[in-house]
Design a protein around this motif. Structure first.
Motif, PDB file in Angstrom:
ATOM      1  N   GLU A 273       0.827  -1.213   0.000  1.00  0.00           N
ATOM      2  CA  GLU A 273       0.000   0.000   0.000  1.00  0.00           C
ATOM      3  C   GLU A 273       0.860   1.262   0.000  1.00  0.00           C
ATOM      4  N   ARG A 274       1.871   1.291   0.845  1.00  0.00           N
ATOM      5  CA  ARG A 274       2.701   2.501   0.952  1.00  0.00           C
ATOM      6  C   ARG A 274       3.575   2.705  -0.283  1.00  0.00           C
ATOM      7  N   ILE A 275       4.118   1.626  -0.811  1.00  0.00           N
ATOM      8  CA  ILE A 275       4.918   1.746  -2.039  1.00  0.00           C
ATOM      9  C   ILE A 275       4.022   2.194  -3.190  1.00  0.00           C
ATOM     10  N   ASP A 276       2.827   1.630  -3.281  1.00  0.00           N
ATOM     11  CA  ASP A 276       1.892   2.052  -4.332  1.00  0.00           C
ATOM     12  C   ASP A 276       1.558   3.541  -4.199  1.00  0.00           C
ATOM     13  N   ALA A 277       1.356   4.007  -2.969  1.00  0.00           N
ATOM     14  CA  ALA A 277       1.049   5.427  -2.760  1.00  0.00           C
ATOM     15  C   ALA A 277       2.209   6.295  -3.230  1.00  0.00           C
ATOM     16  N   LEU A 278       3.419   5.898  -2.904  1.00  0.00           N
ATOM     17  CA  LEU A 278       4.590   6.662  -3.347  1.00  0.00           C
ATOM     18  C   LEU A 278       4.756   6.577  -4.864  1.00  0.00           C
ATOM     19  N   ALA A 279       4.524   5.410  -5.429  1.00  0.00           N
ATOM     20  CA  ALA A 279       4.619   5.254  -6.885  1.00  0.00           C
ATOM     21  C   ALA A 279       3.600   6.132  -7.591  1.00  0.00           C
ATOM     22  N   GLY A 280       2.453   6.345  -6.935  1.00  0.00           N
ATOM     23  CA  GLY A 280       1.414   7.194  -7.504  1.00  0.00           C
ATOM     24  C   GLY A 280       1.817   8.644  -7.658  1.00  0.00           C
ATOM     25  N   GLU A 281       2.899   9.047  -7.003  1.00  0.00           N
ATOM     26  CA  GLU A 281       3.413  10.408  -7.141  1.00  0.00           C
ATOM     27  C   GLU A 281       4.198  10.601  -8.438  1.00  0.00           C
TER      28      GLU A 281
END
Length: 162
Positions: free
Chosen positions: A24-32
């Motif tokens: 979840e956290r990596i996906d959120a960062l990747a979304g940037e």
């Protein structure tokens, strides 16, 4: 990028997170980052790989490699993809990828890591003696003694004389 990578590294370093939270956290960062950003795809693949979601990881690793990565990440992505597809039963493809990485000259900083995963793939393909040879030949330079002997024995194994 450094701040972004620092934040990604902090997620990986946080041992209190579950596999799902890492994803979840990596996906959120990747979304940037842009959707086709190779580094973000690589990080998303690694998170899924670590969480046991190999089929999802495989697709993301391939997209990251196709998108272009710096040399270190390309090597890491290749090793990680090959390990993933070995686990998914694609042993021949994994062997080919790892053999190419292992035989790359000049030998890069992740050569020993490539050798380790190449040896694992060789075991999966039924070539345990060749795997032992690769592992011993890679280990030999790190020994405080017997480097020459271990290297010689590793070559004997490879030649079928051990």
């Amino acid at each position: 990028m450094d701040d972004w990578q620092d934040r990604v590294d902090a997620v990986w370093d946080d041992e209190t997170l579950t596999d799902e939270q890492v994803v979840e956290r990596i996906d959120a960062l990747a979304g940037e980052r842009p959707e086709d950003d190779a580094v973000a795809l690589f990080e998303r693949a690694g998170a899924r790989d670590s969480a046991g979601l190999e089929a999802e990881a495989e697709l993301l690793y391939r997209r990251a490699l196709d998108g272009g990565l710096d040399d270190e990440r390309r090597t890491r992505a290749t090793i990680q993809l090959a390990s993933t597809i070995r686990n998914l039963g694609k042993v021949d493809e994994a062997l080919a990828m790892l053999r190419a990485e292992y035989e790359t000259e000049p030998r890069g900083p992740l050569h020993d890591e490539a050798a380790a995963f190449y040896a694992l793939a060789l075991v999966s393909s039924g070539e345990a003696a060749r795997a032992a040879s690769i592992a011993l030949e890679t280990l030999a330079p790190h020994l405080s003694r017997y480097t020459r002997s271990v290297t010689g024995y590793a070559r004997e194994i490879a030649d079928g004389h051990a």
